[in-house]
Write a protein that holds these residues in place. Structure first.
Motif, short mmCIF file in Angstrom:
data_model
loop_
_atom_site.label_atom_id
_atom_site.label_comp_id
_atom_site.label_asym_id
_atom_site.label_seq_id
_atom_site.Cartn_x
_atom_site.Cartn_y
_atom_site.Cartn_z
N THR A 219 0.83 -1.20 0.00
CA THR A 219 0.00 0.00 0.00
C THR A 219 0.86 1.25 0.00
O THR A 219 1.63 1.49 0.94
N LYS A 220 0.74 2.04 -1.05
CA LYS A 220 1.50 3.29 -1.19
C LYS A 220 1.22 4.22 -0.01
O LYS A 220 0.07 4.40 0.38
N GLY A 221 2.26 4.77 0.55
CA GLY A 221 2.10 5.73 1.64
C GLY A 221 1.99 5.11 3.01
O GLY A 221 2.03 5.81 4.01
N MET A 222 1.85 3.79 3.09
CA MET A 222 1.75 3.12 4.38
C MET A 222 3.11 2.52 4.73
O MET A 222 3.67 1.77 3.95
N TRP B 259 -7.29 21.44 7.86
CA TRP B 259 -7.11 20.40 6.85
C TRP B 259 -8.28 20.36 5.87
O TRP B 259 -8.09 20.05 4.69
N SER B 260 -9.49 20.66 6.36
CA SER B 260 -10.67 20.60 5.50
C SER B 260 -10.57 21.62 4.35
O SER B 260 -11.15 21.41 3.29
N LEU B 261 -9.83 22.68 4.56
CA LEU B 261 -9.64 23.68 3.51
C LEU B 261 -8.75 23.13 2.39
O LEU B 261 -8.73 23.66 1.29
N LEU B 262 -8.01 22.09 2.68
CA LEU B 262 -7.10 21.46 1.72
C LEU B 262 -7.60 20.09 1.27
O LEU B 262 -6.82 19.29 0.75
N LYS B 263 -8.88 19.81 1.48
CA LYS B 263 -9.37 18.44 1.25
C LYS B 263 -9.17 17.98 -0.19
O LYS B 263 -8.86 16.81 -0.41
N HIS B 264 -9.35 18.84 -1.17
CA HIS B 264 -9.23 18.40 -2.56
C HIS B 264 -7.79 18.01 -2.91
O HIS B 264 -7.57 16.92 -3.45
N ARG C 73 -6.58 14.22 -3.69
CA ARG C 73 -5.98 13.92 -4.99
C ARG C 73 -4.58 13.33 -4.88
O ARG C 73 -4.23 12.41 -5.61
N PHE C 74 -3.79 13.87 -3.97
CA PHE C 74 -2.38 13.47 -3.91
C PHE C 74 -2.04 12.48 -2.80
O PHE C 74 -0.96 11.93 -2.77
#
Length: 166
Positions: free
Chosen positions: A49-52, A134-139, A143-144
């Motif tokens: 799993t990528k990122g884990m 963090w919710s302001l950066l949710k998109h 995505r990333f």
């Protein structure tokens, strides 16, 4: 310095219908349900799993409702999770309960393994609500980070299982 843990409000299946972040994905694997379930409840989930970085079960086997684990992600972020559903060999669902960063307000993840004519199908759902800021950066976070991690988790399962058989 001791690790600081931030609470994540526990959630249930209702979050799948209301969350601002939601992903669902399925994959067919050419292996029986028992093997697919074993891969998803083993210690090597973080290997494909990528990122884990690491998965640590913090409850003894046999697992069931109330089982806990920690998932260490990239960027020195760790989540503690508790399973509120465990149907051995078929389905498991957890909610996050704490994190080392105050990113998530709620997080729920659901796994279902079903037999198919050619093996099994693994279906996955993930839903979350983020805290501010963090919710302001949710998109961009979705995505990333969130979406690619989920895709790699689901899409990498068959290749991991094939490699384990060699």
């Amino acid at each position: 310095m001791p690790t600081r843990w931030y609470p994540v409000e526990e959630a249930d299946d209702s979050l799948f219908a209301t969350a601002s972040l939601y992903h669902a994905r399925s994959v067919e694997v050419p292996y029986p349900v028992e093997e697919t379930w074993a891969a998803l409840t083993g210690d090597e989930v973080s290997s494909w799993t990528k990122g884990m970085k690491r998965l640590t079960w913090t409850s003894p086997r046999p697992f069931g409702v109330g089982t806990t684990r920690e998932i260490e992600m990239g960027g020195d972020f760790t989540l503690r999770e508790r399973f509120f559903r465990w149907e051995e060999g078929r389905r498991k669902t957890f909610t996050a309960v704490e994190g080392t960063r105050p990113i998530f307000r709620h997080l729920v993840e659901d796994y279902v393994v079903e037999p198919t004519a050619g093996g099994s199908r693994f279906s996955w759902r993930w839903a979350a609500e983020l805290n501010r800021p963090w919710s302001l950066l949710k998109h961009p976070l979705d995505r990333f980070s969130f979406a690619p991690t989920g895709r790699s988790h689901i899409d990498g399962l068959a290749a991991h299982m094939a490699a384990a058989r060699r």
